[in-house]
Design a protein around this motif. Sequence first.
Motif, PDB file in Angstrom:
ATOM      1  N   THR A   1     -20.412 -18.910 -52.419  1.00  0.00           N
ATOM      2  CA  THR A   1     -21.502 -19.880 -52.344  1.00  0.00           C
ATOM      3  C   THR A   1     -21.424 -20.776 -53.580  1.00  0.00           C
ATOM      4  O   THR A   1     -21.598 -20.320 -54.703  1.00  0.00           O
ATOM      5  CB  THR A   1     -22.863 -19.163 -52.285  1.00  0.00           C
ATOM      6  N   LEU A   2     -21.177 -22.050 -53.361  1.00  0.00           N
ATOM      7  CA  LEU A   2     -20.965 -22.986 -54.456  1.00  0.00           C
ATOM      8  C   LEU A   2     -22.243 -23.682 -54.894  1.00  0.00           C
ATOM      9  O   LEU A   2     -22.378 -24.074 -56.056  1.00  0.00           O
ATOM     10  CB  LEU A   2     -19.927 -24.036 -54.044  1.00  0.00           C
ATOM     11  N   ALA A   3     -23.183 -23.869 -53.983  1.00  0.00           N
ATOM     12  CA  ALA A   3     -24.441 -24.528 -54.333  1.00  0.00           C
ATOM     13  C   ALA A   3     -25.485 -24.198 -53.272  1.00  0.00           C
ATOM     14  O   ALA A   3     -25.159 -24.019 -52.093  1.00  0.00           O
ATOM     15  CB  ALA A   3     -24.260 -26.038 -54.439  1.00  0.00           C
ATOM     16  N   GLN A   4     -26.755 -24.098 -53.730  1.00  0.00           N
ATOM     17  CA  GLN A   4     -27.904 -23.910 -52.842  1.00  0.00           C
ATOM     18  C   GLN A   4     -28.950 -24.930 -53.280  1.00  0.00           C
ATOM     19  O   GLN A   4     -29.541 -24.787 -54.347  1.00  0.00           O
ATOM     20  CB  GLN A   4     -28.444 -22.488 -52.941  1.00  0.00           C
ATOM     21  N   ILE A   5     -29.164 -25.960 -52.465  1.00  0.00           N
ATOM     22  CA  ILE A   5     -29.932 -27.118 -52.912  1.00  0.00           C
ATOM     23  C   ILE A   5     -31.144 -27.329 -52.002  1.00  0.00           C
ATOM     24  O   ILE A   5     -30.998 -27.820 -50.879  1.00  0.00           O
ATOM     25  CB  ILE A   5     -29.055 -28.380 -52.925  1.00  0.00           C
ATOM     26  N   PRO A   6     -32.344 -26.999 -52.467  1.00  0.00           N
ATOM     27  CA  PRO A   6     -33.545 -27.268 -51.674  1.00  0.00           C
ATOM     28  C   PRO A   6     -33.917 -28.749 -51.704  1.00  0.00           C
ATOM     29  O   PRO A   6     -33.366 -29.527 -52.504  1.00  0.00           O
ATOM     30  CB  PRO A   6     -34.615 -26.412 -52.358  1.00  0.00           C
ATOM     31  N   ARG A   7     -34.856 -29.132 -50.858  1.00  0.00           N
ATOM     32  CA  ARG A   7     -35.250 -30.535 -50.729  1.00  0.00           C
ATOM     33  C   ARG A   7     -35.724 -31.122 -52.059  1.00  0.00           C
ATOM     34  O   ARG A   7     -35.328 -32.227 -52.441  1.00  0.00           O
ATOM     35  CB  ARG A   7     -36.362 -30.661 -49.691  1.00  0.00           C
ATOM     36  N   LEU A   8     -36.563 -30.385 -52.809  1.00  0.00           N
ATOM     37  CA  LEU A   8     -37.098 -30.918 -54.058  1.00  0.00           C
ATOM     38  C   LEU A   8     -35.995 -31.130 -55.096  1.00  0.00           C
ATOM     39  O   LEU A   8     -36.060 -32.060 -55.894  1.00  0.00           O
ATOM     40  CB  LEU A   8     -38.177 -29.983 -54.610  1.00  0.00           C
ATOM     41  N   ALA A   9     -34.982 -30.281 -55.100  1.00  0.00           N
ATOM     42  CA  ALA A   9     -33.855 -30.471 -56.017  1.00  0.00           C
ATOM     43  C   ALA A   9     -33.054 -31.713 -55.628  1.00  0.00           C
ATOM     44  O   ALA A   9     -32.481 -32.379 -56.497  1.00  0.00           O
ATOM     45  CB  ALA A   9     -32.957 -29.240 -56.020  1.00  0.00           C
ATOM     46  N   ARG A  10     -33.028 -32.027 -54.338  1.00  0.00           N
ATOM     47  CA  ARG A  10     -32.339 -33.252 -53.919  1.00  0.00           C
ATOM     48  C   ARG A  10     -33.101 -34.478 -54.402  1.00  0.00           C
ATOM     49  O   ARG A  10     -32.497 -35.485 -54.780  1.00  0.00           O
ATOM     50  CB  ARG A  10     -32.172 -33.268 -52.397  1.00  0.00           C
ATOM     51  N   TYR A  11     -34.429 -34.412 -54.391  1.00  0.00           N
ATOM     52  CA  TYR A  11     -35.212 -35.502 -54.968  1.00  0.00           C
ATOM     53  C   TYR A  11     -34.935 -35.623 -56.463  1.00  0.00           C
ATOM     54  O   TYR A  11     -34.761 -36.722 -56.987  1.00  0.00           O
ATOM     55  CB  TYR A  11     -36.714 -35.258 -54.757  1.00  0.00           C
ATOM     56  N   GLU A  12     -34.921 -34.477 -57.143  1.00  0.00           N
ATOM     57  CA  GLU A  12     -34.713 -34.478 -58.592  1.00  0.00           C
ATOM     58  C   GLU A  12     -33.335 -35.021 -58.940  1.00  0.00           C
ATOM     59  O   GLU A  12     -33.159 -35.644 -59.992  1.00  0.00           O
ATOM     60  CB  GLU A  12     -34.894 -33.067 -59.142  1.00  0.00           C
ATOM     61  N   ARG A  13     -32.378 -34.775 -58.075  1.00  0.00           N
ATOM     62  CA  ARG A  13     -31.027 -35.308 -58.315  1.00  0.00           C
ATOM     63  C   ARG A  13     -31.070 -36.829 -58.475  1.00  0.00           C
ATOM     64  O   ARG A  13     -30.411 -37.400 -59.338  1.00  0.00           O
ATOM     65  CB  ARG A  13     -30.117 -34.919 -57.156  1.00  0.00           C
TER      66      ARG A  13
END
Length: 532
Positions: free
Chosen positions: A443-455
Amino acid sequence: MKLFRKLVILSHRYLGIVFSLLVMMWFASGVVMMYAGGLPRLTPQELLLRQAPLDLARVQLTPEQAAEQLAVDGVRGRVTLASVMNRPAYRMGGTTVFADTGDVLEEVGVEQSRAIAGAFMDVPVDRVKFAGTLTDVDQWTLLESRLLPLHKFGVADDVGTELYVSAESASVVMRTTSRSRALSWAGVIPHWLYFTALRTNQPLWYQVVVWLSVAACIVTVLGLILGVTQYRRTRPFKLSAAVPYAGWMKWHYVTGVVFGVFTLTWAFSGLISMEPFAWTRAEGMQVRRDTFSGGPLELARFGPVDAAALHGLAGDRVIKEIELLRIHDRHYYAVRSAPAVQTDDVRRERLHQPYPVNGRMERERILVDAETLQVREPFSQTSIVSRLQASLPDAPIVGQELLTDYDSYYYSRNRLTPLPVLRVQFADPAETWVYIDPETSATLAQIPRLARYERWLFNGLHSLDFAFWYNRRPLWDIGMITLCIGGFASSAIGLFMGVRRMRRAGARKVKAWTEAPSSPATAPRAARSSVR
């Protein structure tokens, strides 16, 4: 309205005097970081390149026999077979067991560490000078506190190399040069306030960075307000009439209006990088560690090392390290060779992101079945997804795609992270996206919706990390440097005028005080006596 405007002017003026130098430092050090990156560190590629070849012919113990030498129940963490002090050795968690005799490595002393440093740099031992033993971190080991104690050495070479050798693992864990240290002092250290005395006090460092970022946002917002309220509409437009200032003040106004928005976005995104809000720390769905392994590593499944077979599979590549893995209920050797060339990949990668992207593209690695000694092909998309579904029955999968190129959330500026990658999208409450390496099912990354906003709020605003030009050099460089120079100039002019104003005001007060006639009440006693 006049009172409001006066309050804004005075607040912007005096807060600007206090914080302008800090903002100037952020702009200048940010340009350095574009090319120098973060703190010096030793990359896995450099470690493999400098590591001695693994002599498989000297391996006498199986992994299970090596584990029996440890006074613990079970082995946790990574298990690797590599060369330690020119002997094959198993690294099991934080312990090293030599594979030729079964001896457990004790802490190494200064002279042994000196020999390790000399071998690492391929120089005679007499060119390696002992500089002390660290029991507390210094400027270059701030992130390596778990590896203490460390023996520090200076190397008499042309680049001013300094090495840190772990007394526990008998390996070099940090390498710096005069150039990397100087660039860090000009870049990442002042930019992130990574000063040892401050950084070692994590709560204090966090509060200082957060509140300085807040202050920079406030100063910039006040300046933008003045940019609007002080503007004079003219028809037709004429700059000299629209801007109610002259001289340096005029240039401060113009640069502030033009570059102020970017200064604000940089200050705000820097604040976001500290994750001061609850939503910036929200975690999404987590994939269990045993989802793709099927259970803990069973060392009994690895028999005696077949040196001839493994060397045959590696071909003309020199084996440097073998990692023991369990994937999809089977056991494997991850055989790693030295990279063809050493690459300086540290400075080109993002220095912060709101979620970790793990793993490196390893072209010199082959995955070998421990039972059949056959090279394993990448795992199928069907088998990976079925394990995910079984592990997370309450999170429906709403999308899956094998990406042959990076998307907006899983990417590497220097194309270092593995491709192709399987992206699986879940309909869990956090709307998590999971990225999996088909070669190893890692597993290389686990990205929730809020982390995508923060990106977007950090990487997008702070580095102008947008696909349409982020990877187009030198256009991105020109844009970033231009904006940094503009922000630096606006802050520098404001600081210059503020200091000059304060000096003039101070001079006027001193002059008024010295020239004021003395009243009888304040006249010297001798003068009052002569009057009488």
